[in-house]
Design an enzyme around this catalytic site. Structure first.
Site, PDB file in Angstrom:
ATOM      1  CG  HIS A 105      41.421  36.551  37.177  1.00 18.07           C
ATOM      2  ND1 HIS A 105      41.358  36.703  38.506  1.00 18.07           N
ATOM      3  CD2 HIS A 105      40.390  37.263  36.466  1.00 18.07           C
ATOM      4  CE1 HIS A 105      40.240  37.713  38.739  1.00 18.07           C
ATOM      5  NE2 HIS A 105      39.815  37.946  37.599  1.00 18.07           N
ATOM      6  CG  ASP A 151      36.289  37.406  35.846  1.00 14.54           C
ATOM      7  OD1 ASP A 151      36.920  37.416  37.004  1.00 14.54           O
ATOM      8  OD2 ASP A 151      36.482  37.616  34.790  1.00 14.54           O
ATOM      9  CG  ASP A 211      39.185  41.950  36.913  1.00 19.41           C
ATOM     10  OD1 ASP A 211      39.725  42.678  36.399  1.00 19.41           O
ATOM     11  OD2 ASP A 211      38.625  41.078  36.523  1.00 19.41           O
ATOM     12  CG  HIS A 216      35.397  40.773  40.620  1.00 18.75           C
ATOM     13  ND1 HIS A 216      36.380  39.698  41.240  1.00 18.75           N
ATOM     14  CD2 HIS A 216      35.945  40.542  39.335  1.00 18.75           C
ATOM     15  CE1 HIS A 216      37.116  39.067  40.438  1.00 18.75           C
ATOM     16  NE2 HIS A 216      36.734  39.662  39.123  1.00 18.75           N
TER      17      HIS A 216
END
Length: 979
Positions: free
Chosen positions: A222, A224, A334, A538
């Site tokens: 993951h 970001d 997420d 996000h």
């Protein structure tokens, strides 16, 4: 076992430089323990050395730890392997984040020359400065395959034993084998390790019977796109994570990995083309899953409906063109809650499945399902799954498999679930430890069997048995992170304004195309849209990133706004003929889908104008035309009044009473003040604020001065406030003939750990409020009857929230705010916050925003609240000059829609040709038949999906077509203009 140290030198720069410029930084020779940089410094490291003669015939590795992250490259600078300091921040219960081993050779000859380059960043996975940025390790070392394998044999069995009940035979047999194997280890030689492994092998070979649960596992990193690190570092995080993945695929043949976000892939294609080609090859092979269907993993609370559609258009287009894949799964593990509009948006874009983790983070209520059908506001359903372990960073160890089985809430109706393993958030991805665990867990007695596979395969299987799955209706509200509806207010304002400005640009660009042949700015629009979509990530748009992210994105937002304005003016210039010298003529455009009549100030003169839907009208200013007299307007020290409403102010500047003259009733609750600009102590962070914030006494801005005056058709009360180091200026505006009370506000916000809110206690009784969301509305309770109601103490809404009883209601509108509290009869709007983490200067700046109170008869539908919200956000556009040909046609409309509850959300050129795309939705929750009348000739008209792919040809009569929309249905029409 380290043999000898490497020689190390580095060339240090403040920002990354490519391999070809690796010698451009400040040169430094380094020894173990020496600091090489400060946080966010970059460097090209050069490691040299010679394998000792005594290492001949043995496996050799390099051990490298730079107190940060790094990417080992080949001789021409292509990524080979990612490295992460062992000191990196991470939840160690989920695995070890460190990656420090660089394989060199399985059998050395001795005297091999080592010449290695690595691109480094002086930050750990989470943007933390570790160990003073020192060179922790740089050694040539021996590697024992047998001892390495023994470690994982022992670890898997030991952890499995701990998970088993004490009275089971399996536990005792494992314990006995572990004890016996440990007795073999004296010198810890490879021969001893091999004998110990032989003892453990029978226990590892024991398999389960027919399973009641099967686990589908996939490697994941993951990443970001920005958070505790800037965007520039994400590009390198992608290269490091993906290079490691590709290296591990060479070693582990059953390793399946997946990654989402076309933006990330696009960066790899741009900056690391050789790496990107290797990724494409693994995707074609079936070992790398293309996940998700959106451009990035966006927030879904704040972005507009059209922005979410564009996420899918750009995301799917990229994956189709670059990989020949058409994802059917939305991958948003997420994100801080999920709008109830999403199921329909997904389904109409060919996305049938939805995966998340985040609802496992709920504060008060355990979400009741892991496999379920999610139903949106229009009734559309998608199949959803939430991996039961509750993380996308699984260790893949036995404890993870057991937690998965224990937690799985839907094992009564399903025999399958998902496990996502790897080091994530800051990237990194799976390491060898994850794959060693999984190699021993394929079918190990005592654990559910685990198979590595693409997750879409899992969804396709469980989609065959949906009859027994439960259905969740409405939004997937996250009981956490409600502060992200408000934090970093300037970003949210830019986002709202740009979403709407792009709508205007596309409208004018299509008009310029069909009327004047002006080329449609497709490439510019693609680039602008994709960058706007990037900032909807996000951890960017919600406000939860570090200061540098906002310093950079706010500057880019301003540049994007300027580009959109310039392109819009260019399109308008194609349409408009400049007025003659002796005439003051103007063209007024209305891009909304209904006729608008309102006051405008043009060249200092006020005019009441009427403009058709998606069209224009002409206005000529002459000296003979005088301003309309401001009849029935009052502006005094305590009172503002127009022909419909009367406002009475309290001495502190708050509103004491609002009287609806037309309906002869008080708008506010008796003996309560409205629009008191209250400040609350807020010791939260960017994500969260205390739930009980309003149980402490509120502070308030102090009124310094006020001044009431009339201008044209407006009665205005201008107020100046102060608090601490902050100042606030607000104009309360009543306009003749309007039921809207505007609060036009500018704030110089300098407070620390404070939250600024306004509220309106209403003379309305309702157990539910109606909230504007993407492509429709949602009802939310005004009470706290249950723990679920109580947990929703702050909710996200777009342009308005409304509280109505059968005969009367009041809406609170806004032009860039999202956080609301709706309790009993009070509508409360969160205006500003000032948390200190992760940005210590969050929102300490100048702010502009407008909110408005809108009393109305009936409910929100009868009161036309939806239209009022759009009109506040989308003003009429006044352009000097007159439209070409307007002398014979003083007003015209591109599209007219007969039904009041059908909204035309978007007007644009088709992606693939010059057809006209119209995106409509039903806004009231009612099945509606409506007629559309086009202002241009129609050759053909088609109903399409959101990707503009034709689904059904529609019959039309001349320029008219009739369509039927279900409640809250989104309808995309593709119109081929007659030539």
């Amino acid at each position: 076992m380290p043999l000898t140290a490497l020689q190390v030198e580095a060339w240090i720069t403040p920002e990354p430089v490519p391999f070809a410029e690796r010698l451009s930084g400040a040169h430094k020779e380094l020894s173990i323990g020496q600091s090489w940089g400060k946080l966010w410094d970059c460097a090209w490291f050069h490691f040299t050395g010679t394998v000792p003669e005594q290492a001949g015939g043995k496996a050799i590795v390099l051990l490298i730890d730079l107190s940060g992250e790094a990417c080992v490259v080949d001789q021409v600078g292509n990524p080979v392997l990612g490295l992460t300091t062992v000191s990196s921040t991470f939840d160690k219960s989920l695995g070890r984040p460190g990656k420090r081993v660089v394989p060199l050779t399985e059998q050395a000859h001795g005297s091999e020359v080592i010449d290695l380059w690595a691109d480094a960043g002086c930050n750990d996975l989470f943007g933390v400065y570790q160990d003073s940025g020192s060179l922790k390790e740089a050694h040539i070392a021996l590697y024992s395959t047998e001892m390495y394998q023994l470690y994982y044999d022992f670890a898997v069995l030991y952890e499995l034993m701990q998970e088993l009940p004490e009275d089971t035979a399996r536990r005792h047999r494992i314990l006995a084998a572990l004890h016996k194997a440990s007795l073999e280890l004296v010198e810890y030689s490879s021969e001893e390790a091999q004998r110990a492994r032989t003892i453990l092998a029978p226990e590892l070979a024991k398999t389960g019977g027919t399973p009641s649960l099967k686990v589908s596992a996939i490697g994941h990193a993951h990443i970001d796109l920005a958070w505790l690190w800037p965007l520039r570092e994400t590009i390198r995080k992608g290269a490091r994570s993906f290079a490691t993945t590709l290296a591990l695929m060479e070693r582990y043949q059953d390793y399946i990995f997946g990654a989402s976000q076309p933006q990330l892939y696009q960066w790899m294609k741009t900056y690391y083309p050789a790496l990107y080609k290797r990724i494409q090859a693994r995707v074609a092979e079936g070992r790398w899953e293309i996940q998700g269907a959106m451009w990035i993993e966006p927030d879904t609370n704040v972005p507009s409906g059209e922005a979410l559609v564009r996420q899918l258009i750009y995301g799917k287009r990229f994956f189709r063109e670059e990989f020949g894949k058409d994802p059917r799964m939305l991958w948003l593990p997420d994100v801080f809650g999920y709008t109830a509009a999403l199921p329909q948006i997904l389904k109409k874009a060919g996305v049938d499945y939805f995966l998340t983790i985040k609802l496992s983070w709920n504060t008060f209520n355990v979400f009741p399902h892991h496999t379920f059908l999610w139903q949106g506001i229009d009734g559309t359903q998608v199949l959803a799954h939430m991996p039961p372990e509750g993380t996308y960073n699984s260790s893949a160890a036995p404890r993870a498999i057991r937690a998965t089985e224990k937690n799985f809430a839907d094992k009564v109706v399903s025999e399958e679930c998902v496990l996502l393993y790897g080091i994530g958030d800051g990237g990194g991805g799976p390491g060898r430890e994850h794959l060693e665990y999984l190699a021993r867990e394929r079918n190990l007695e005592g654990l559910a069997p685990v198979k590595q596979e693409p997750i879409e395969n899992f969804f396709q299987r469980i989609a065959e048995k949906t009859d027994e799955y439960k259905t969740w209706v409405g939004e997937l509200y996250l009981e956490k992170h409600q502060g992200t509806y408000t934090t970093q207010a300037r970003s949210k304002r830019f986002n709202r304004k740009l979403e709407l400005a792009l709508r205007e640009l596309e409208f004018f660009s299509f008009l310029a195309l069909i009327t004047a042949g002006q080329p449609y700015p497709s490439q510019q629009l693609d680039a602008i849209w994709q960058e706007v979509l990037l900032y909807q990530f996000h951890d960017i748009l919600p406000g939860s990133s570090i200061k540098r992210v906002y310093d950079e994105s706010l500057a880019r937002y301003q540049e994007l706004s300027n580009q959109v304005k310039q392109l819009t003016k260019k399109a308008q210039a194609t349409l408009i003929r400049q007025p003659q010298a002796n005439r003051q003529t103007y063209t007024i455009f209305n891009s909304l889908s209904w006729v608008r009549s309102e006051w405008l100030q043009v060249q200092g003169q006020w005019r009441y104008v009427t403009v058709p839907s998606l069209g224009y009208s002409s206005l000529e200013i002459t000296e003979q035309l005088a301003n309309d007299a401001p009849t029935q307007l009052v502006a005094s020290a305590q009172i503002l009044e127009n022909d419909l409403l009367q406002l009475r102010f309290a001495p502190d500047g708050a509103i004491q009473a609002i009287f609806d003259k037309e309906h002869q009733r008080d708008v506010l609750a008796p003996q309560q003040l409205a629009n008191r600009l209250s400040l609350y102590h807020d010791n939260g962070d960017a994500w969260d604020f205390p739930m009980d914030y309003d149980e402490r006494p509120a502070l308030s801005f102090a009124l310094e001065s006020s001044h009431a005056f009339l201008t044209g058709p407006q009665a205005i009360m201008e107020q100046h406030y102060s608090f601490g180091q902050s100042t606030l200026r607000q104009q309360v505006i009543l306009t003749k003939g309007s039921r809207r009370i505007d609060f036009v506000t500018t704030v110089d916000w300098r407070e620390s750990h404070k939250m600024l809110r306004t509220s309106f206690p209403l003379n309305v009784s309702a157990t539910e409020a109606t909230c504007d969301i993407q492509f429709g509305t949602i009802k939310r309770p005004t009470h706290h009857n249950t723990s679920i109601d109580m947990a929703r103490y702050e909710v996200c809404a777009h342009k308005w929230v409304d509280l109505s009883q059968a005969d009367y209601g009041v809406a609170l509108l806004n032009d860039c705010k999202y956080g609301h509290k709706i309790s009993q009869n009070v509508l409360d709007l969160n205006l500003l916050r000032s948390p200190h983490y992760p940005d210590p200067q969050a929102d300490l700046a100048q702010h502009e925003f407008t909110y408005a109170l809108f009393p109305h008869a009936g409910d929100h539908v009868a009161g036309q609240v939806m239209r009022a919200g759009y009109e506040l956000n989308v003003p009429l556009d006044v352009i000097p000059g007159e439209l070409e040909g307007s002398a014979s046609l003083p007003e015209a409309s591109l599209v007219q829609i007969s039904a009041e509850n059908v909204i035309l959300e978007g007007v644009k050129k088709a992606e693939q040709n010059d057809d006209l795309i119209l995106r409509l939705y039903e806004s009231a929750g009612a099945t509606t038949r409506t007629e559309l009348i086009a202002g241009i000739g129609i050759a053909e008209i088609w109903k399409t999906n959101l990707l503009e792919e034709k689904e059904a040809r529609l019959e039309h009569t001349g320029r008219k077509v009739e369509v039927v929309l279900g409640p809250f249905e989104i309808l995309t029409l593709r119109l081929q203009p007659a030539r």
